[in-house]
Structures are given as structure tokens and as C-alpha cells.
Design a protein around this motif. Structure first.
Motif, short mmCIF file in Angstrom:
data_model
loop_
_atom_site.label_atom_id
_atom_site.label_comp_id
_atom_site.label_asym_id
_atom_site.label_seq_id
_atom_site.Cartn_x
_atom_site.Cartn_y
_atom_site.Cartn_z
N GLY A 1 0.82 -1.21 0.00
CA GLY A 1 0.00 0.00 0.00
C GLY A 1 0.85 1.26 0.00
N PHE A 2 1.94 1.23 0.75
CA PHE A 2 2.85 2.37 0.81
C PHE A 2 3.48 2.63 -0.56
CE2 PHE A 2 7.19 3.96 1.37
CZ PHE A 2 6.93 5.17 1.99
N LEU A 3 3.96 1.56 -1.21
CA LEU A 3 4.62 1.72 -2.51
C LEU A 3 3.64 2.16 -3.60
CD1 LEU A 3 7.04 -1.33 -2.45
CD2 LEU A 3 7.65 1.10 -2.37
N LYS A 4 2.38 1.78 -3.48
CA LYS A 4 1.38 2.24 -4.44
C LYS A 4 1.02 3.71 -4.21
CE LYS A 4 -0.77 -2.15 -5.55
NZ LYS A 4 -1.92 -3.02 -5.37
N ARG A 5 0.99 4.11 -2.95
CA ARG A 5 0.62 5.49 -2.61
C ARG A 5 1.76 6.47 -2.90
NH1 ARG A 5 -1.84 7.44 3.17
NH2 ARG A 5 -2.42 9.54 2.51
N TYR A 6 3.00 6.03 -2.64
CA TYR A 6 4.19 6.87 -2.86
C TYR A 6 5.08 6.18 -3.88
CZ TYR A 6 2.52 9.00 1.43
OH TYR A 6 1.73 9.61 2.36
N PRO A 7 4.82 6.37 -5.15
CA PRO A 7 5.60 5.66 -6.16
C PRO A 7 7.06 6.13 -6.20
CG PRO A 7 4.07 7.20 -7.19
CD PRO A 7 3.81 7.24 -5.72
N PHE A 8 7.95 5.16 -6.25
CA PHE A 8 9.38 5.41 -6.38
C PHE A 8 9.81 4.95 -7.76
CE2 PHE A 8 8.75 5.46 -1.88
CZ PHE A 8 9.73 6.29 -1.37
N ASN A 9 11.06 5.13 -8.07
CA ASN A 9 11.62 4.71 -9.35
C ASN A 9 11.30 3.23 -9.57
OD1 ASN A 9 13.23 3.89 -11.49
ND2 ASN A 9 14.98 5.13 -10.86
N PRO A 10 10.58 2.88 -10.64
CA PRO A 10 10.20 1.48 -10.86
C PRO A 10 11.40 0.55 -11.10
CG PRO A 10 9.54 2.85 -12.71
CD PRO A 10 10.05 3.76 -11.65
N ASP A 11 12.58 1.10 -11.37
CA ASP A 11 13.76 0.25 -11.51
C ASP A 11 14.11 -0.43 -10.18
OD1 ASP A 11 13.95 1.01 -14.14
OD2 ASP A 11 15.52 2.50 -13.78
N PHE A 12 13.78 0.23 -9.05
CA PHE A 12 14.05 -0.34 -7.74
C PHE A 12 12.95 -1.31 -7.30
CE2 PHE A 12 16.14 3.93 -7.20
CZ PHE A 12 17.43 3.45 -7.33
N PHE A 13 11.74 -1.11 -7.83
CA PHE A 13 10.58 -1.89 -7.41
C PHE A 13 9.82 -2.35 -8.65
CE2 PHE A 13 11.50 1.68 -4.63
CZ PHE A 13 11.89 1.01 -3.48
N PRO A 14 10.39 -3.26 -9.42
CA PRO A 14 9.86 -3.58 -10.75
C PRO A 14 8.47 -4.18 -10.77
CG PRO A 14 11.58 -5.13 -10.13
CD PRO A 14 11.56 -4.05 -9.09
N GLN A 15 8.06 -4.90 -9.76
CA GLN A 15 6.78 -5.58 -9.84
C GLN A 15 5.62 -4.78 -9.26
OE1 GLN A 15 7.14 -9.54 -8.38
NE2 GLN A 15 8.58 -10.14 -9.94
N THR A 16 5.87 -3.63 -8.66
CA THR A 16 4.76 -2.88 -8.07
C THR A 16 3.83 -2.36 -9.15
OG1 THR A 16 6.12 -0.89 -7.98
CG2 THR A 16 5.94 -2.20 -5.96
N ALA A 17 4.38 -2.11 -10.32
CA ALA A 17 3.52 -1.64 -11.41
C ALA A 17 2.68 -2.79 -11.99
CB ALA A 17 4.37 -1.01 -12.51
N GLU A 18 3.21 -4.00 -11.89
CA GLU A 18 2.52 -5.15 -12.50
C GLU A 18 1.58 -5.85 -11.53
OE1 GLU A 18 5.67 -7.67 -13.79
OE2 GLU A 18 6.72 -6.02 -14.74
N ALA A 19 2.04 -6.10 -10.32
CA ALA A 19 1.22 -6.84 -9.35
C ALA A 19 1.64 -6.45 -7.95
CB ALA A 19 1.42 -8.35 -9.54
#
Length: 152
Positions: A128-146
């Protein structure tokens, strides 16, 4: 602080090596400020992805939530915990879990695996935190997908 005292002395950054788990020492380039909280958040994300969560990870998550709250001008870290209408409509449960589980007597030298129920809560809060405060997707690759917890 020592770098500031030495002025123009060469600065170095220690990073975790992605392949072998060791550490890399490299010269700092430019005047980019250190973002240790982003590195810690990436480490938490990776631990959640690999299901290797330990009790001290709640303390790390609380620190990141506090830094984010401070950056955004909130007086309490709980303002950075998104509410879940189904599980925690007021956000009270997740804030209490962070409060209780981040103040345990946990040792980094003798890590204790997190209970399965706590892993679910941890992953839900982190996701929920990563969805609310998006960071560079290179560090968190799957948050955009699932989601981390496996829900689309």
C-alpha cells in the motif's frame, strides 16, 4: 559529518552488491544527497518478494514511514499508511501493528523469522505504501505489475 569537516575530501558510498550479497565501495559522483531510506526500502521490497522477512523488518519499515511522513509534513508516520476499506478502514490496525512490532527486542545478529500472519500484514502495508508513494520502478519492478501480496 566527517565528510563535511574534511571539505573537499573524496567521498565514497557503500552499496550492497546485487549478485553476491557482499558490498561495493565506490566513489560518490556529484552532489547527490544520500538516500539511505530508498536503499532500505528496496531491501525491504526484495525481502518481501523473496519471502525472507524477519521481525526486525518492521522496525526498518517504521523508519521509512517516519522519514516519508516528515518529508510530507505529517506529524505521525501513520498518515503514510493507506487505509484498506476491507481489512482496516480507519488505518488503526496497521498503525498499531507497526507500533507494536517495531519496538520488539530484535537483534540483527540473531534474526527471527516473521510469523506468517505478520508477513501478510507487513506485505499489505508495504504494498500500500509503494502504491501510494511511487518510487523509481527500476528499484521496485513488480509494483507496477502486481502487488507484493500477489493480488492484481
Amino acid at each position: 559529518m566527517l565528510c563535511n569537516e574534511l571539505g573537499k575530501a573524496r567521498r565514497y558510498v557503500i552499496n550492497k552488491h546485487p549478485a553476491n550479497g557482499g558490498y561495493l565501495l565506490r566513489p560518490e559522483e556529484g552532489d547527490t544527497p544520500f538516500f539511505h531510506h530508498v536503499a532500505a526500502l528496496a531491501e525491504l521490497y526484495q525481502a518481501a518478494q523473496e519471502d525472507r522477512l524477519f521481525t526486525h523488518h518492521f522496525n526498518m519499515l517504521r523508519t521509512i514511514l517516519e522519514k516519508t511522513a516528515s518529508f510530507h509534513g505529517f506529524s505521525n508516520f501513520s498518515a503514510c499508511i493507506p487505509t484498506d476499506d476491507a481489512d482496516d478502514p480507519e488505518g488503526v490496525l496497521h498503525a498499531r501493528l507497526i507500533n507494536i512490532l517495531s519496538h520488539g527486542n530484535y537483534s540483527l545478529f540473531e534474526p527471527q523469522p516473521m510469523l506468517e500472519e505478520n508477513k501478510v500484514y507487513f506485505k499489505t502495508i508495504l504494498d500500500g505504501f509503494l502504491k501510494r508513494y511511487p518510487f523509481n520502478p527500476d528499484f521496485f519492478p513488480q509494483t507496477a505489475e502486481a502487488a507484493i501480496v500477489g493480488t492484481p
